[in-house]
Design an enzyme around this catalytic site. Structure first.
Site, PDB file in Angstrom:
ATOM      1  N   SER A  37       0.861  -1.175   0.000  1.00 59.62           N
ATOM      2  CA  SER A  37       0.000   0.000   0.000  1.00 59.62           C
ATOM      3  C   SER A  37       0.897   1.223   0.000  1.00 59.62           C
ATOM      4  O   SER A  37       2.093   1.131   0.311  1.00 59.62           O
ATOM      5  CB  SER A  37      -0.884  -0.006   1.253  1.00 59.62           C
ATOM      6  OG  SER A  37      -1.493   1.252   1.468  1.00 59.62           O
TER       7      SER A  37
ATOM      8  N   TYR B 243      -1.977  -1.381  10.784  1.00 61.48           N
ATOM      9  CA  TYR B 243      -1.930  -1.515   9.328  1.00 61.48           C
ATOM     10  C   TYR B 243      -0.614  -0.993   8.767  1.00 61.48           C
ATOM     11  O   TYR B 243       0.057  -1.657   7.962  1.00 61.48           O
ATOM     12  CB  TYR B 243      -3.116  -0.765   8.713  1.00 61.48           C
ATOM     13  CG  TYR B 243      -3.251  -0.957   7.232  1.00 61.48           C
ATOM     14  CD1 TYR B 243      -4.006  -2.006   6.720  1.00 61.48           C
ATOM     15  CD2 TYR B 243      -2.629  -0.104   6.338  1.00 61.48           C
ATOM     16  CE1 TYR B 243      -4.124  -2.190   5.344  1.00 61.48           C
ATOM     17  CE2 TYR B 243      -2.740  -0.278   4.975  1.00 61.48           C
ATOM     18  CZ  TYR B 243      -3.491  -1.326   4.480  1.00 61.48           C
ATOM     19  OH  TYR B 243      -3.595  -1.509   3.126  1.00 61.48           O
TER      20      TYR B 243
END
Length: 289
Positions: free
Chosen positions: A171, A184
């Site tokens: 990401s 995350y």
């Protein structure tokens, strides 16, 4: 396990999504007219086994479909067994309903694989002082330890064949941080490190390892977050997309899962044999702005 939103502890903006034969053999197996319609020239993955985690939807589904279109035998890994049924019945691959937080099971599903696409993930949004420790541990187990187990299990077969592809769906948050996403961001940064170590160790064996770093992708996860933010702030969903998700992104649209899958397919091509240990950003110039 498919990518899905967990109940939020503290509301905030949504997050980005959050992902053969050896080269000589690829060239030696011609694709006959009418076979594997739509496959681009130079990508023939017949004889390869690909493992795709989080395959039931979003990026994982698109990756599984793209690899199958190139001839790979695909293992569809997701904890949502019911959601895998349509994919399996349509011939995309074989369903492997596995909860990747079971690390032993995660390793077993990757044995004998030529391609591993680590895509599965979840999200929890909360300030650090309110972040549930057990949730932090789960996210790291699922999004960092499970990929390690899959890679560890797949490498002996890849080394034996002299060819392999590890593709980690990271990401933009594998490269930068945002508030309230401690687990995350930590998991994605760790995945970047694991990918680079794999690249260094695997290079002599014909194995490459790379990360793909998308911004906001049109997935069920992101669409749910858009709807939740719209309700919470009493604004249209289009406003959430424009003013929150894409506020700093020069290209004002969500990324389509198929665009991420196309990058996965590229990394399996002979021309990508020297792309190794890289982080390939697909964010519409968000990081550049």
């Amino acid at each position: 396990m498919t990518t899905r939103e967990s109940p939020q502890v503290s509301a905030t903006a949504p997050v980005p999504s959050d992902s053969a034969t050896p080269d000589a053999a690829v060239a030696s197996v011609p694709v006959m007219p009418g076979e594997m319609a739509g496959v681009e020239a130079g990508l023939d993955l017949r004889g390869c086994t690909a493992v795709v985690t989080g395959a039931a939807g979003g990026i994982g589904r698109a990756c599984a479909q793209r690899l199958r279109a190139a001839g790979a035998t695909v293992r569809l890994v997701d904890r949502d067994a019911e959601a895998l049924v349509p994919l399996a019945e349509s011939g995309v691959g074989t369903a492997f309903p596995v909860d990747l937080s079971d690390l032993d099971a995660a390793g077993e599903v990757a044995e004998g694989a030529d391609i591993v696409v680590n895509n599965a993930g979840v999200q929890t949004v909360a300030p650090i002082e309110e972040f549930p420790p057990e949730r932090f541990s789960l996210i790291l187990r699922l999004m960092l330890e499970a990929p390690f187990r899959l890679v560890r299990a797949a490498l002996p077969h890849m080394y034996e064949r002299g060819w392999g592809r590890i593709v980690n769906i990271s990401s933009v948050h594998g490269l930068r941080a945002s508030a309230y996403k401690a687990a995350y961001v930590s998991a994605k940064h760790g995945l970047e490190g694991l990918s680079k170590v794999t690249a260094v160790e695997g290079a002599a064996h014909g194995v490459t390892s790379n990360c793909i770093n998308p911004g906001y992708v049109r997935t069920p996860l992101v669409e749910r977050q858009i709807a939740e933010q719209a309700r919470a702030h009493e604004v249209p969903e289009e406003e959430v997309v424009r003013s929150v998700l894409l506020a700093r992104t020069p290209i004002k649209r969500l990324i389509e899962p198929e665009e991420v899958a196309a990058m996965v397919a590229y990394l399996c091509r002979p021309e990508a044999s020297f792309v190794n240990g890289s982080s390939l950003v697909i964010d519409g110039a968000w990081n550049a702005s």
